[in-house]
Design an enzyme around this catalytic site. Structure first.
Site, short mmCIF file in Angstrom:
data_model
loop_
_atom_site.label_atom_id
_atom_site.label_comp_id
_atom_site.label_asym_id
_atom_site.label_seq_id
_atom_site.Cartn_x
_atom_site.Cartn_y
_atom_site.Cartn_z
N ARG A 65 -14.50 0.33 -14.07
CA ARG A 65 -13.75 0.26 -12.81
C ARG A 65 -14.64 0.64 -11.64
O ARG A 65 -14.61 0.03 -10.58
CB ARG A 65 -12.55 1.22 -12.90
CG ARG A 65 -11.61 1.13 -11.71
CD ARG A 65 -10.53 2.20 -11.75
NE ARG A 65 -9.86 2.31 -13.03
CZ ARG A 65 -8.95 1.46 -13.47
NH1 ARG A 65 -8.59 0.44 -12.72
NH2 ARG A 65 -8.39 1.63 -14.64
N LEU A 93 -7.34 1.55 -8.25
CA LEU A 93 -8.63 1.72 -7.57
C LEU A 93 -9.34 2.97 -8.09
O LEU A 93 -8.70 3.95 -8.47
CB LEU A 93 -8.43 1.84 -6.06
CG LEU A 93 -7.73 0.68 -5.37
CD1 LEU A 93 -7.74 0.89 -3.86
CD2 LEU A 93 -8.37 -0.67 -5.72
N HIS A 109 4.94 -2.15 -2.49
CA HIS A 109 5.55 -2.00 -3.82
C HIS A 109 7.02 -2.41 -3.73
O HIS A 109 7.72 -2.01 -2.78
CB HIS A 109 5.43 -0.55 -4.29
CG HIS A 109 5.98 -0.35 -5.66
ND1 HIS A 109 5.28 -0.72 -6.79
CD2 HIS A 109 7.17 0.14 -6.08
CE1 HIS A 109 6.03 -0.45 -7.86
NE2 HIS A 109 7.17 0.07 -7.45
N GLN A 173 11.95 -9.33 2.32
CA GLN A 173 11.81 -8.10 3.12
C GLN A 173 10.37 -7.60 3.10
O GLN A 173 9.87 -7.10 4.12
CB GLN A 173 12.76 -7.02 2.61
CG GLN A 173 14.22 -7.41 2.64
CD GLN A 173 14.67 -7.81 4.03
OE1 GLN A 173 14.34 -7.16 5.02
NE2 GLN A 173 15.40 -8.91 4.11
C1 GRF Z 1 4.92 -8.11 -4.69
O1 GRF Z 1 6.21 -7.97 -5.18
C2 GRF Z 1 4.33 -6.78 -4.34
O2 GRF Z 1 5.27 -5.87 -3.87
C3 GRF Z 1 3.78 -6.30 -5.65
O3 GRF Z 1 3.29 -7.46 -6.29
C4 GRF Z 1 3.95 -8.60 -5.77
C5 GRF Z 1 2.87 -9.50 -5.23
O4 GRF Z 1 3.38 -10.74 -4.79
N1 GRF Z 1 2.78 -5.29 -5.46
P1 GRF Z 1 2.45 -11.69 -3.92
O5 GRF Z 1 1.17 -11.94 -4.75
O6 GRF Z 1 2.15 -11.01 -2.64
O7 GRF Z 1 3.24 -12.94 -3.76
#
Ligand code: GRF
Length: 201
Positions: A65, A93, A109, A173
């Site tokens: 990593r 990370l 998230h 959202q």
């Molecule tokens: C989203 O739901 C984000 O919240 C999560 O992973 C997904 C990514 O979707 N971390 P995208 O690749 O931005 O369409």
């Protein structure tokens, strides 16, 4: 201008939402300098190229990593990146990365953190039976989805929701929230007080 780097692993819809927000002047002072993917086949890469964004693929390729992250940080630095947005980037990370960009890495998230961190947040929500969920943009620290919260939005969980229908409504959202949160960070009109991100005038 503040140079932003976006890390993706897949679809990239949040990356595209940020790009649109920049183009539409909703994130004053931001320029997206580079989109980095750890996956060569990420759909978001093609979409980013079509928008005329710089893209780079940096695969893990059996490295640690730390080695992988050092290469990513070197690319971000070469592009002069000051703020890093994780947008569906599916790796944790390294301490080196987090320290290099301390309080300058954002993640989105699909839940109301600290509830339901980690993978499959929508499934966790349905299994637990909560009635409200949402999305969170937070600074990235050494904890999993645990850094100071910049912004959140609430989404109702409907009786007939599946993981997919719920994910779609949350994603709508997310796309708005991420742009708002990045605009706040770039405006520098906030301070971090312990775990709290407070707005300043
Ligand atoms: C989203 O739901 C984000 O919240 C999560 O992973 C997904 C990514 O979707 N971390 P995208 O690749 O931005 O369409």
């Amino acid at each position: 201008m503040t140079r932003v780097g976006i890390l993706i692993s897949g679809r990239g819809s949040n990356m595209l939402a940020l790009a649109s927000a920049v183009d539409e002047g909703r994130i004053p002072g931001a320029v997206i300098s580079v989109v980095v993917s750890d996956q060569p086949t990420a759909a978001g890469l093609d979409a980013a190229k079509k928008r005329g964004l710089n893209t780079t693929v940096i695969q893990r390729q059996g490295r640690s990593r730390d080695e992988h992250d050092r290469e990513i940080v070197a690319v971000l630095k070469a592009y002069g990146v000051e703020i890093v947005c994780l947008a569906g980037y599916m790796r944790l990370l390294s301490p080196f990365f987090i320290e290099t960009y301390r309080n300058c890495i954002l993640n989105i998230h699909p839940s109301l953190l600290p509830a339901f961190p980690g993978l499959d947040a929508q499934r966790q929500v349905l299994e637990h039976g909560v009635k409200w969920t949402g999305c969170t943009v937070h600074f990235v620290d050494e904890t999993l989805d645990g850094g100071p919260i910049i912004a959140q939005r609430v989404v109702p969980v409907l009786d007939n929701d599946t993981e997919e229908t719920l994910a779609v409504r949350i994603l709508e959202q997310e796309h708005q929230l991420y742009a708002e949160a990045l605009a706040l960070v770039i405006s520098r009109k906030y301070e971090i007080a312990g775990r709290r991100v407070l707005r300043k005038n």
